[in-house]
Motif scaffolding. Structure first.
Motif, mmCIF file in Angstrom:
data_model
loop_
_atom_site.group_PDB
_atom_site.id
_atom_site.type_symbol
_atom_site.label_atom_id
_atom_site.label_comp_id
_atom_site.label_asym_id
_atom_site.label_seq_id
_atom_site.Cartn_x
_atom_site.Cartn_y
_atom_site.Cartn_z
ATOM 1 N N ASP A 423 0.847 -1.194 0.000
ATOM 2 C CA ASP A 423 0.000 0.000 0.000
ATOM 3 C C ASP A 423 0.881 1.242 0.000
ATOM 4 O OD1 ASP A 423 -2.088 -1.721 0.140
ATOM 5 O OD2 ASP A 423 -2.496 -1.436 2.275
ATOM 6 N N ILE A 424 0.465 2.263 -0.734
ATOM 7 C CA ILE A 424 1.245 3.485 -0.862
ATOM 8 C C ILE A 424 0.287 4.652 -1.034
ATOM 9 C CG2 ILE A 424 1.462 3.329 -3.370
ATOM 10 C CD1 ILE A 424 4.329 4.339 -3.098
ATOM 11 N N TRP A 425 0.757 5.835 -0.664
ATOM 12 C CA TRP A 425 -0.064 7.045 -0.812
ATOM 13 C C TRP A 425 0.331 7.772 -2.094
ATOM 14 C CZ3 TRP A 425 -4.156 8.340 2.285
ATOM 15 C CH2 TRP A 425 -4.288 7.625 3.479
ATOM 16 N N ASN A 426 -0.671 8.108 -2.910
ATOM 17 C CA ASN A 426 -0.466 8.890 -4.127
ATOM 18 C C ASN A 426 -1.214 10.209 -4.042
ATOM 19 O OD1 ASN A 426 1.235 7.130 -5.383
ATOM 20 N ND2 ASN A 426 -0.319 6.172 -6.676
ATOM 21 N N ARG A 427 -0.949 11.081 -5.012
ATOM 22 C CA ARG A 427 -1.630 12.381 -5.052
ATOM 23 C C ARG A 427 -2.294 12.553 -6.421
ATOM 24 N NH1 ARG A 427 -0.891 16.808 -1.933
ATOM 25 N NH2 ARG A 427 1.059 15.919 -1.102
ATOM 26 N N PHE A 434 -4.461 10.117 -1.625
ATOM 27 C CA PHE A 434 -5.316 8.945 -1.462
ATOM 28 C C PHE A 434 -4.450 7.684 -1.443
ATOM 29 C CE2 PHE A 434 -4.564 9.392 -5.896
ATOM 30 C CZ PHE A 434 -4.666 8.124 -6.464
ATOM 31 N N PRO A 435 -4.915 6.620 -0.775
ATOM 32 C CA PRO A 435 -4.142 5.370 -0.699
ATOM 33 C C PRO A 435 -4.448 4.464 -1.885
ATOM 34 C CG PRO A 435 -6.058 5.207 0.714
ATOM 35 C CD PRO A 435 -6.109 6.592 0.105
ATOM 36 N N VAL A 436 -3.444 3.706 -2.314
ATOM 37 C CA VAL A 436 -3.632 2.731 -3.386
ATOM 38 C C VAL A 436 -2.958 1.429 -3.002
ATOM 39 C CG1 VAL A 436 -3.747 4.483 -5.187
ATOM 40 C CG2 VAL A 436 -1.556 3.426 -4.650
ATOM 41 N N GLY A 437 -3.517 0.330 -3.506
ATOM 42 C CA GLY A 437 -2.864 -0.966 -3.430
ATOM 43 C C GLY A 437 -2.057 -1.150 -4.701
ATOM 44 N N LEU A 438 -0.741 -1.205 -4.599
ATOM 45 C CA LEU A 438 0.141 -1.142 -5.765
ATOM 46 C C LEU A 438 0.921 -2.448 -5.942
ATOM 47 C CD1 LEU A 438 1.672 0.451 -8.023
ATOM 48 C CD2 LEU A 438 3.216 1.274 -6.236
ATOM 49 N N SER A 439 0.994 -2.913 -7.206
ATOM 50 C CA SER A 439 1.840 -4.051 -7.561
ATOM 51 C C SER A 439 2.711 -3.638 -8.748
ATOM 52 C CB SER A 439 0.997 -5.272 -7.946
ATOM 53 O OG SER A 439 0.257 -5.737 -6.827
ATOM 54 N N ILE A 440 4.011 -3.901 -8.668
ATOM 55 C CA ILE A 440 4.948 -3.551 -9.736
ATOM 56 C C ILE A 440 5.690 -4.818 -10.157
ATOM 57 C CG2 ILE A 440 6.835 -2.035 -10.452
ATOM 58 C CD1 ILE A 440 6.208 -0.233 -8.112
ATOM 59 N N VAL A 441 5.821 -5.011 -11.460
ATOM 60 C CA VAL A 441 6.542 -6.167 -12.012
ATOM 61 C C VAL A 441 7.624 -5.649 -12.960
ATOM 62 C CG1 VAL A 441 6.371 -8.254 -13.415
ATOM 63 C CG2 VAL A 441 4.540 -7.677 -11.821
ATOM 64 N N VAL A 442 8.795 -6.281 -12.915
ATOM 65 C CA VAL A 442 9.916 -5.935 -13.796
ATOM 66 C C VAL A 442 9.860 -6.821 -15.036
ATOM 67 C CG1 VAL A 442 12.415 -5.732 -14.027
ATOM 68 C CG2 VAL A 442 11.324 -5.264 -11.828
ATOM 69 N N ILE A 443 9.929 -6.220 -16.210
ATOM 70 C CA ILE A 443 10.005 -6.963 -17.467
ATOM 71 C C ILE A 443 11.451 -6.896 -17.955
ATOM 72 C CG2 ILE A 443 9.116 -7.211 -19.803
ATOM 73 C CD1 ILE A 443 7.028 -7.619 -17.626
ATOM 74 N N THR A 461 -9.200 3.757 -0.872
ATOM 75 C CA THR A 461 -9.652 4.711 0.140
ATOM 76 C C THR A 461 -10.730 4.103 1.025
ATOM 77 O OG1 THR A 461 -9.138 6.571 -1.315
ATOM 78 C CG2 THR A 461 -10.655 6.982 0.511
ATOM 79 N N HIS A 462 -11.740 3.472 0.413
ATOM 80 C CA HIS A 462 -12.831 2.883 1.197
ATOM 81 C C HIS A 462 -12.327 1.744 2.065
ATOM 82 C CE1 HIS A 462 -15.727 5.359 -0.803
ATOM 83 N NE2 HIS A 462 -15.439 4.861 -1.998
ATOM 84 N N ARG A 463 -11.397 0.957 1.543
ATOM 85 C CA ARG A 463 -10.859 -0.137 2.354
ATOM 86 C C ARG A 463 -10.111 0.407 3.558
ATOM 87 N NH1 ARG A 463 -5.967 -3.524 0.234
ATOM 88 N NH2 ARG A 463 -4.869 -2.207 1.739
#
Length: 647
Positions: A423-427, A434-443, A461-463
């Motif tokens: 989880d990370i905060w973005n603008r 606002f908060p987001v659930g973030l996943s990053i993958v390297v190609i 946000t609701h979660r």
């Protein structure tokens, strides 16, 4: 008579020699003319082949570039090698093509610079520049690349038209030279015939021999012409593009190179003589091609669907030109199998549609972490349009809530494990955090180098609000809003650990409201609840921000005072609490009065663990109640209980 015979012989000899001289000169001219014809024919074929090869290389370059944009792994490396090789071969032949174009004869009132050939050198140079730029950033190339679009447009537009026009001019120039030489040859033949008629009676035999020699020379020329045609056949045979020739009168195939037969999956023996119409996927497709051919007289790079021998359809780029082959009108066709490209385009189309329909935001960056793609959900969540996002870095969304250590740890895990999630905060663009659930993958490419990063995130946000609400319900008293027993015990445990580590002291204070039950019985539970709320407000006003005030149950409260020195500070706070609690309470028109009893335990003087501190403060509080209430007592001041009191 001797003199007459001698003179006749001399005159005949002179005439004979003269005729031979004239015939010799004419023969020499004829030979030179034939030699020039052969050289001209070869030059014309070379120029036509040169322009045709350039056209093929342009199409090959465009194909390799488009394939490079969608390929991956070994296929991507092979596409890059094909692109580089095509560019080198294309560039190496530009000087010869330019020299051949400049050697063309001028047209009446204009020169070779007119028409589509005007910018042939400039356009080829621009095309090469686009190709080299694509090679330069091949690692980040995709189907939306503007240089790729420009190169594809050039490969299907005026550049090919200019090459076709130049090819036609080469053919016309070759034909013109051939006609001129044939006229010269005809004139020489007429003169020779005249000389033969004049000297028919005197030098018939030498003339017959001369004619026989001329026929021999012509036979040699024809043999050389056949050799030239055979060379042309070999050129077509070795072409990497499928080439076929079909008669226009009946549509039957009279020539096909090996590549053409391979594409259709048949042997060349089976192919020659078969109707060309059998290769189309259906009659509708064939009629469409014929209609285009009748309308424009030729077809350039049309996407046409054919059928292989085993019945499988495939897509091809088709080019058709009308010409003559073995003294017969024919259609010369080039085909290039683009089945893989069409399949790749379909996969890209489907992938794009899937990304467009996702509710999660998708962001793709290149190896330099520059954004190259975002889907509609990204714009909906972040409020940044695709145009605003592409070309920027993900720092565009930085909220400022995470320090450098957080990002260092994230990148370390991402590069070592190939992925990161959390989880990370973005603008947003509006400034809202606002908060987001973030996943990053390297190609990564086949050589292990990073090519892209793919990030998928959603607004949580609701979660987070639900989690915060559940956490508050589990850790705070619903009536007063103060920490409950669970949160108090957690903070007390942290206080013990910190005090033990820093070598400091703190106090635990138990407080019970004296007279609360009487108010509850006299005015009712609603008034009792209101009294507890008002009392908690007064107690909170007496606390520092670093201290903790909690409600354990009923009218029992507990306090943690951090960073104290001795007994003076807890005693001062206890007096203030008791004074504030003893003031009258206005309970919606009813007046109530309560007092407070406070027990104080000090760490580490009275106890060194949580349970011990709670027990000692509780004992001190009950001792105050036994002594008359409305006061406070330190646990260290308790008098040991007698046996009678215990009983």
């Amino acid at each position: 008579m001797a003199e007459l015979g001698e003179r006749f012989t001399r005159d005949l000899t002179i005439r004979y020699v003269a005729v031979l001289a004239v015939l010799g000169v004419l023969s020499l001219l004829s030979f030179v003319g034939l030699a020039r014809s052969i050289a001209s024919a070869e030059d014309g074929l070379a120029q036509v082949s040169l322009s045709g090869n350039q056209r093929m290389l342009i199409e090959r370059t465009a194909f390799a570039a488009n394939r490079l944009a969608v390929a991956s792994g070994p296929e991507r490396a092979a596409s890059l090698e094909m692109l580089t090789d095509s560019l080198e071969r294309l560039e190496s032949r530009i000087p010869a093509l330019t020299e051949a174009a400049l050697a063309l004869p001028l047209l009446p009132g204009r020169d070779i610079a007119d028409g589509p050939a005007r910018q042939i050198s400039v356009d080829l140079a621009r095309f090469l520049d686009l190709g080299h730029r694509l090679v330069a950033h091949a690692q980040g190339l995709d189907h939306d690349d503007p240089d790729l679009a420009a190169l594809s447009a050039a490969a299907a537009g005026p550049l090919l038209e200019a090459l076709d026009d130049l090819n036609l001019r080469f053919r016309e120039a070759s034909e013109d030279r051939m006609r001129e030489l044939m006229v010269l040859q005809g004139a020489a033949l007429l003169v020779a015939m005249g000389v033969l008629l004049v000297s028919a009676f005197g030098v018939f035999h030498p003339m017959v021999e001369r004619l026989r020699a001329d026929f021999t020379e012509r036979m040699n020329v024809e043999n050389e012409l056949r050799d030239s045609e055979e060379r042309l056949r070999r050129i077509l045979e070795e072409s990497p593009i499928g080439v076929s020739v079909s008669r226009r009168r009946d549509g039957r195939i009279v020539f096909a190179n090996t590549r053409f037969a391979e594409i259709l999956g048949v042997s060349r023996e089976q192919f020659i003589g078969a109707p060309a119409r059998e290769n189309y996927v259906d009659e509708t497709q064939r009629r469409a091609v014929l209609a285009e051919l009748r309308r424009h007289g030729q077809i350039d790079g049309a996407e046409v669907e054919f059928r292989r021998k085993d019945g499988r359809p495939f897509w091809s780029l088709l080019t058709i030109r009308s010409t003559d082959f073995e003294r017969e009108p024919v259609n010369l066709a080039w085909i290039y199998d683009i089945t893989e490209r069409k399949a790749a385009e379909q996969q890209i189309f489907l992938a794009a549609k899937v990304l467009d329909t996702l509710n999660e935001a998708v962001m793709i960056t290149d190896a330099a972490n520059k954004i190259i793609f975002v889907n509609p959900a990204f714009s909906a969540i972040t409020e940044y349009s695709r145009t605003e996002a592409v070309g920027n870095t993900p720092a565009l969304l930085s909220s400022g809530r995470h320090d450098g250590a957080f990002y260092e740890a994230m990148w370390s895990e991402l590069l070592s494990k190939g992925s990161w999630s959390g989880d990370i905060w973005n603008r947003r663009k509006s400034g809202e955090v606002f908060p987001v659930g973030l996943s990053i993958v390297v190609i990564r490419e086949s050589n292990g180098l990073v090519s892209h990063y793919v990030a998928v995130f959603s607004d949580i946000t609701h979660r987070k609000e639900d989690e915060a609400r559940v956490w508050r319900q589990a850790n705070y008293d619903a009536l007063t809003g103060l920490p409950n027993r669970s949160l108090f015990l957690d903070r007390l445990s942290q206080g013990v650990q910190q005090a033990r580590r820093d070598g400091k002291s703190f106090a635990v204070m138990f407080l019970d409201l004296d007279g609360f039950k009487a108010v509850n019985d006299r005015l009712g539970h609603a008034a009792g609840d209101l009294l507890l709320q008002r009392a908690s407000e007064r107690l909170s006003d007496c606390m520092r921000g670093s201290d903790t005030l909690a409600r354990l149950a009923g009218d029992e409260f507990v306090l943690i005072l951090h960073g104290i020195r001795g007994r003076e500070e807890p005693a001062l706070v206890a007096r203030k609490l008791i004074d504030q609690l003893s003031l009258p309470y206005d309970l919606d028109g009813s007046v109530a009065e309560v007092r407070g009893s406070v027990g104080i335990a000090l760490y580490p003087d009275d106890a060194e663990d949580e349970a011990g501190l709670i027990a000692r403060a509780d004992q001190a509080m009950y001792a105050v109640k036994r002594r008359g209430k409305n006061g406070f007592l330190f646990a260290s001041d308790l008098v040991p209980a007698t046996s009678a009191e215990v009983t």
